[in-house]
Motif scaffolding. Sequence first.
Motif, mmCIF file in Angstrom:
data_model
loop_
_atom_site.group_PDB
_atom_site.id
_atom_site.type_symbol
_atom_site.label_atom_id
_atom_site.label_comp_id
_atom_site.label_asym_id
_atom_site.label_seq_id
_atom_site.Cartn_x
_atom_site.Cartn_y
_atom_site.Cartn_z
ATOM 1 N N SER A 71 0.829 -1.220 0.000
ATOM 2 C CA SER A 71 0.000 0.000 0.000
ATOM 3 C C SER A 71 0.855 1.258 0.000
ATOM 4 O O SER A 71 0.414 2.314 -0.467
ATOM 5 C CB SER A 71 -0.927 -0.011 1.220
ATOM 6 N N ILE A 72 2.070 1.147 0.520
ATOM 7 C CA ILE A 72 2.987 2.297 0.536
ATOM 8 C C ILE A 72 3.749 2.397 -0.776
ATOM 9 O O ILE A 72 4.022 3.503 -1.273
ATOM 10 C CB ILE A 72 3.980 2.159 1.710
ATOM 11 N N ARG A 109 3.845 2.856 -4.044
ATOM 12 C CA ARG A 109 2.925 3.339 -5.071
ATOM 13 C C ARG A 109 3.371 2.994 -6.486
ATOM 14 O O ARG A 109 2.553 2.783 -7.365
ATOM 15 C CB ARG A 109 2.765 4.855 -4.951
ATOM 16 N N GLU A 115 7.859 8.040 -0.762
ATOM 17 C CA GLU A 115 6.695 7.164 -0.658
ATOM 18 C C GLU A 115 6.264 6.996 0.795
ATOM 19 O O GLU A 115 5.061 6.994 1.102
ATOM 20 C CB GLU A 115 7.017 5.797 -1.270
ATOM 21 N N HIS A 139 6.808 9.107 3.289
ATOM 22 C CA HIS A 139 6.252 10.383 3.744
ATOM 23 C C HIS A 139 4.828 10.567 3.218
ATOM 24 O O HIS A 139 3.923 10.996 3.953
ATOM 25 C CB HIS A 139 7.149 11.528 3.270
ATOM 26 N N ALA A 140 4.604 10.218 1.945
ATOM 27 C CA ALA A 140 3.273 10.344 1.357
ATOM 28 C C ALA A 140 2.274 9.421 2.048
ATOM 29 O O ALA A 140 1.103 9.775 2.241
ATOM 30 C CB ALA A 140 3.335 10.035 -0.136
ATOM 31 N N ALA A 141 2.727 8.223 2.439
ATOM 32 C CA ALA A 141 1.849 7.276 3.126
ATOM 33 C C ALA A 141 1.391 7.829 4.476
ATOM 34 O O ALA A 141 0.215 7.699 4.847
ATOM 35 C CB ALA A 141 2.569 5.943 3.316
ATOM 36 N N GLN A 162 1.158 10.974 5.224
ATOM 37 C CA GLN A 162 0.241 12.076 4.945
ATOM 38 C C GLN A 162 -1.153 11.551 4.604
ATOM 39 O O GLN A 162 -2.156 12.112 5.054
ATOM 40 C CB GLN A 162 0.786 12.929 3.796
ATOM 41 N N ARG A 163 -1.222 10.487 3.787
ATOM 42 C CA ARG A 163 -2.522 9.911 3.434
ATOM 43 C C ARG A 163 -3.240 9.366 4.669
ATOM 44 O O ARG A 163 -4.470 9.388 4.749
ATOM 45 C CB ARG A 163 -2.349 8.781 2.410
ATOM 46 N N ALA A 164 -2.449 8.877 5.630
ATOM 47 C CA ALA A 164 -3.037 8.347 6.856
ATOM 48 C C ALA A 164 -3.430 9.451 7.843
ATOM 49 O O ALA A 164 -3.973 9.176 8.913
ATOM 50 C CB ALA A 164 -2.060 7.381 7.526
ATOM 51 N N GLY A 165 -3.137 10.708 7.469
ATOM 52 C CA GLY A 165 -3.474 11.829 8.336
ATOM 53 C C GLY A 165 -2.562 11.972 9.533
ATOM 54 O O GLY A 165 -2.950 12.533 10.561
ATOM 55 N N SER A 191 -4.075 3.345 12.927
ATOM 56 C CA SER A 191 -3.542 2.805 11.684
ATOM 57 C C SER A 191 -2.301 1.950 11.938
ATOM 58 O O SER A 191 -1.622 2.089 12.957
ATOM 59 C CB SER A 191 -3.195 3.952 10.730
#
Length: 469
Positions: free
Chosen positions: A54-55, A57, A67, A69-71, A73-76, A118
């Motif tokens: 899932s991380i 991408r 990737e 860092h973006a994960a 961020q997506r998790a809030g 999470s």
Amino acid sequence: MLALVLVTAMKNADNMLKQIIRAVDTSGDGKIQYEEFRVFVETAERQLLALFRSIDRDQDGRLNKEELHAAFQRAGLAVPKRRLAGFFDEIDMNRDGYISFDEWRDFLLFMPADHNGSALEAALSYYSSIVTVNAEGDSLVSEDTLEGLGYFVAGAVSGGVSRTATAPLDRLKVYLLVNTKASAPVALAAAKHGHPIVAIRDASKPIADAVASLWKAGGLRNFFAGETHSGNGLNVVKIMPESAIRFGSYEASKRFLAVYEGHGDPAQISTVSKFVAGGMGGMTAQFCVYPVDTLKFRLQCETVQGGLKGNALLIRTAQTMWADGGLRAAYRGLGLGLIGMFPYSAIDIGTFEFLKKSYTRSMARYYGIHEEDATPGNIATAILGATSGALGATVVYPLNVLRTRLQTQGTAMHPPTYTGIADVARKTIQNEGVRGLYKGLTPNILKVAPALSITWVCYENMKRILGLH
């Protein structure tokens, strides 16, 4: 065998060790069988593979920092870049800049499965729980000691740079506040008769006269009086340990108050505790360097036209001060100094921390990042430092005037002598009115504002350079 490995590697993480053994020992007999361990590993590996994919991408079978860092961020989850980098580097065992699934699995295999929130948050929490334990199982507590020393170093450097840059304004302030001649009546009279321009000109006349007198007494070097013949000596000898002790004691006080509040995190102490910690840091520093402070003020007041200069003046001033009462003379006015220093330092540091916290919260909310990554830049830090410093200096300035006159009594520039705090206050108000308590405030603000700007900018940058947080 597994239990032995876990006990050896995690002997200082008792709670986590118990959780792991509880998760593997499904039969609850207190022993880990091979079949139990195999099932646990297969289940954990499937969950970790799903999280890894899932991380990942771009599906290239490896994770990079972007990737990851973006994960988050997506998790809030707002995670500081520093902490995220530490998490990444801990997993990237071969240091190739990528995390393979094998590295991901090996590091997180024993991450508790019964987590709330999470899986990424659980992984980060697991990392935080074990990074304080090295390969031999020893807790890495020495970093706290090194960090504590780092605050002293950062404070010393910032204080030395700041004081050197603003020494002439400090010299002008002392010259004005030890001069007991009233200077306001002419300006007040001009203002009452409707001549504001004349009033402004006459009000600024004492400063202009002071500059001219200091220049005439010794030129540019006289604006650095209070120093040794070699230049910015005595001021730096005073300010570097003072600033080091002030900031070091402040950070130590924050840690103490964090424990007192029950959470142990200096970054989360209350606003009141921050003000108290700032005041304690200032008082500690003031007490430690007070004799040097007294010598500096007396040296400035003995610098007159045609008199001794440089080291000769320094030695004679020190001898005179000692003859005047020894250690008691060196600490004359200490009570006022400590009384004035607590609110000054509390207001200065507390206000700066409050403004900085408000700024970082606002920026973090606006950009959707962690507060640690939204710290103010140099310009914003300078503005915050100037504001907090000017406010603190103005509030306690009358106490500063009385203390300085006690310290410099009987010198060439300030011949009056006093019996104590009440006497100096009475004579000051009697001879110069209440305005006398604020004599030299303008150059003091002009000195404090840039001085605190420079101090805070240097301190914050030194903390970054030294890796202090």
